[in-house]
Design an enzyme around this catalytic site. Structure first.
Site, short mmCIF file in Angstrom:
data_model
loop_
_atom_site.label_atom_id
_atom_site.label_comp_id
_atom_site.label_asym_id
_atom_site.label_seq_id
_atom_site.Cartn_x
_atom_site.Cartn_y
_atom_site.Cartn_z
N THR A 1 0.81 -1.22 0.00
CA THR A 1 0.00 0.00 0.00
C THR A 1 0.84 1.27 0.00
O THR A 1 0.48 2.26 -0.62
CB THR A 1 -0.91 0.00 1.25
OG1 THR A 1 -1.80 -1.09 1.13
CG2 THR A 1 -1.69 1.28 1.38
N THR B 1 2.13 -4.40 4.30
CA THR B 1 2.14 -4.60 5.76
C THR B 1 1.78 -6.04 6.17
O THR B 1 2.18 -6.48 7.25
CB THR B 1 1.18 -3.63 6.46
OG1 THR B 1 -0.12 -3.81 5.91
CG2 THR B 1 1.62 -2.20 6.29
N ASP B 2 1.03 -6.73 5.32
CA ASP B 2 0.53 -8.05 5.74
C ASP B 2 1.64 -8.99 6.21
O ASP B 2 1.49 -9.67 7.22
CB ASP B 2 -0.23 -8.73 4.59
CG ASP B 2 -1.56 -8.09 4.29
OD1 ASP B 2 -1.84 -7.03 4.86
OD2 ASP B 2 -2.32 -8.66 3.48
N LYS C 1 1.97 -7.38 13.01
CA LYS C 1 0.78 -6.60 12.62
C LYS C 1 -0.37 -7.11 13.49
O LYS C 1 -0.76 -8.27 13.38
CB LYS C 1 0.48 -6.81 11.14
CG LYS C 1 -0.69 -5.99 10.63
CD LYS C 1 -0.85 -6.12 9.11
CE LYS C 1 -2.04 -5.28 8.65
NZ LYS C 1 -2.21 -5.28 7.20
N1 GLU Z 1 -2.21 -6.86 1.33
C1 GLU Z 1 -1.29 -5.93 0.78
C2 GLU Z 1 0.12 -6.16 1.26
O1 GLU Z 1 0.37 -6.58 2.36
C3 GLU Z 1 -1.71 -4.52 1.01
C4 GLU Z 1 -1.71 -4.15 2.46
C5 GLU Z 1 -0.62 -3.17 2.81
O2 GLU Z 1 0.33 -2.93 2.12
O3 GLU Z 1 -0.75 -2.66 3.88
O4 GLU Z 1 1.01 -5.90 0.49
#
Ligand code: GLU
Length: 429
Positions: free
Chosen positions: A102, A177-178, A255
């Site tokens: 993101t 972040t995942d 997370k």
């Molecule tokens: N699910 C995606 C990822 O982890 C988008 C979520 C994000 O970046 O926070 O890359």
């Protein structure tokens, strides 16, 4: 002009004759509430037709209903490059290696869809002010969402970091972040010595949203990358407001919320420090940079991470162990699984497999000495993993099996190598 592009040109009355305004332009916007100046941010598919988003000088995004827009300066980064370099005397060089997620997503502003960034310039578009902080060398290594990360990507990333540290003071890695904490743990084990900080950073809200955390996280990450931290760390919002970021140790972070901006927490440990404005404050006990970089980049992918649940069948457990060299179990409470599973694990260990026990409680420490199940597990050779996070243990076991003999793996798995395990009395919620 192609249709995708024209869709995102703002069709509003402008004062500068013969000029359209586009995302990336510095503009002055007149509204009923006053006049605002800032960088015009991209629209996305959910944008309200009448609202435009401006990034102000202080980094905040605001939504405005414009009466008039005046273009002050056309965007200077219109021409896309795969390597972005900005140099200014007397500043350290920081490499920004983007992997996607993101934090780099809004940037696909020609289509408005949320996709990972495609160019290095797109990547730093969310925080052009970082050019004041460091000489930035930015490029996109992967263009993926972090659910698609895997050990082969970790190895490629580690090798690239090693290269970059030959010429840069530190490295910043924008990442989804995942699974960011898996990557931070993998890099923590792979580097036994670092000559500069390796900082992972993400965002819960993409940069085209007024509530985005991308700007503050990215600029704080660059500030930590200029420090003397010789560890892999994650820099993310500490609270739901934009007051400070935490610096989390790469082997302690998780997370803990699906959407909040303060989703990342250090577990069973304190963060390493914080970033407040342009101040980077370390608490105590962090590892400092060393002269050189030492990388052990082998990983054994034949490791299972098994979440035990009531009703799990022995057949499923057997299948999850089949063909594996090791397994980390997320047991219940102090580290338990049903008694039915014990003979299966016993056979697996007898045949050369390594099994570590962590807890699905996440907080607290495993103890296999309290209940009879725990004692039986210990007797067959299951290794209690103290207060190490399960996903950290999973990555650690892959790394140990990739680089050491079995006896050494069994010895090192429950030992603290990179701050992933704390001494007994140091448990902090
Ligand atoms: N699910 C995606 C990822 O982890 C988008 C979520 C994000 O970046 O926070 O890359």
């Amino acid at each position: 002009m192609d249709t995708l592009r024209s869709k995102h040109i703002y069709k509003v009355k402008i004062l500068s004759p013969n000029m359209e305004v586009e995302p990336g332009d510095l503009v002055e916007v007149k509204t009923k509430k006053g006049t605002f100046r800032g960088i015009l941010m991209p629209k996305h598919e959910f944008s309200d037709e009448n609202i435009i988003v401006l990034k102000l000088d202080n980094g905040y995004n605001i939504g405005l209903i414009p009466e008039e827009i005046k273009c002050i300066k056309k965007g200077i980064r219109r021409k896309k490059k795969s390597l972005y370099k900005f140099e200014k005397k007397d500043l350290p060089q920081i490499s920004i290696i983007s992997t996607g997620g993101t934090i780099a997503s809004y940037i696909d502003y020609k289509t408005g869809a949320v996709h990972p960034a495609l160019t290095a310039e797109d990547l730093i578009f969310s925080a052009p002010e970082i050019e004041e902080e460091a000489n930035i060398k930015a490029f996109v290594l992967f263009n993926i969402l972090s659910e698609d990360m895997n050990p082969l990507y970790w190895i490629q990333l580690a090798r690239k970091i090693k290269d970059e540290l030959k010429e840069s003071h530190g490295v910043v890695i924008p990442h989804g972040t995942d699974t960011m904490s898996y990557t931070s743990a993998a890099l923590s084990f792979m580097f036994s010595k670092l000559s500069g900080p390796v900082i992972l950073v993400g965002a819960q809200r993409s940069s085209d949203r007024p509530s985005s955390d991308a700007y503050m996280n990215l600029i704080s990450a660059v500030r930590v990358a200029k420090s003397d931290l010789g560890e892999v760390a994650v820099v993310m919002h500490a609270t739901t407001s934009d007051d400070h970021c935490f610096i989390h140790r790469g082997t302690r972070v998780r997370k803990m919320h699906t959407s909040r901006r303060d989703a990342f927490k250090s577990v069973n440990s304190q963060p390493l420090g914080e970033v407040r404005g342009n101040k980077v404050i370390f608490y105590e006990g962090y590892r400092k940079v060393e002269e050189d970089v030492e990388l052990y980049d082998k990983l054994d992918e034949k490791v299972s991470l098994i979440y035990y649940y009531p009703g799990m069948s022995g057949e499923l457990m057997t299948r999850m162990l089949e063909g594996m060299d090791g397994a980390i179990i997320m047991g219940t409470g102090l580290g338990h699984i049903s008694n039915e599973m014990i003979p299966l694990l016993k056979d697996f260990i007898r045949d050369g497999g390594v099994v570590g026990m962590s807890s699905q409680c996440i907080h607290g420490r495993v103890n296999l000495n309290v209940y009879s199940t725990g004692r039986k597990l210990k007797k067959i050779g299951v290794i209690p993993l103290e207060d190490m996070l399960p996903e950290v243990a999973y990555v650690k076991l892959m790394w140990l099996l990739g680089n050491f003999e079995r006896d050494e793996v069994i010895k090192l798995l429950p030992q603290n190598l990179r701050g992933e395990i704390s001494a007994r009395r140091m448990i902090i919620w």
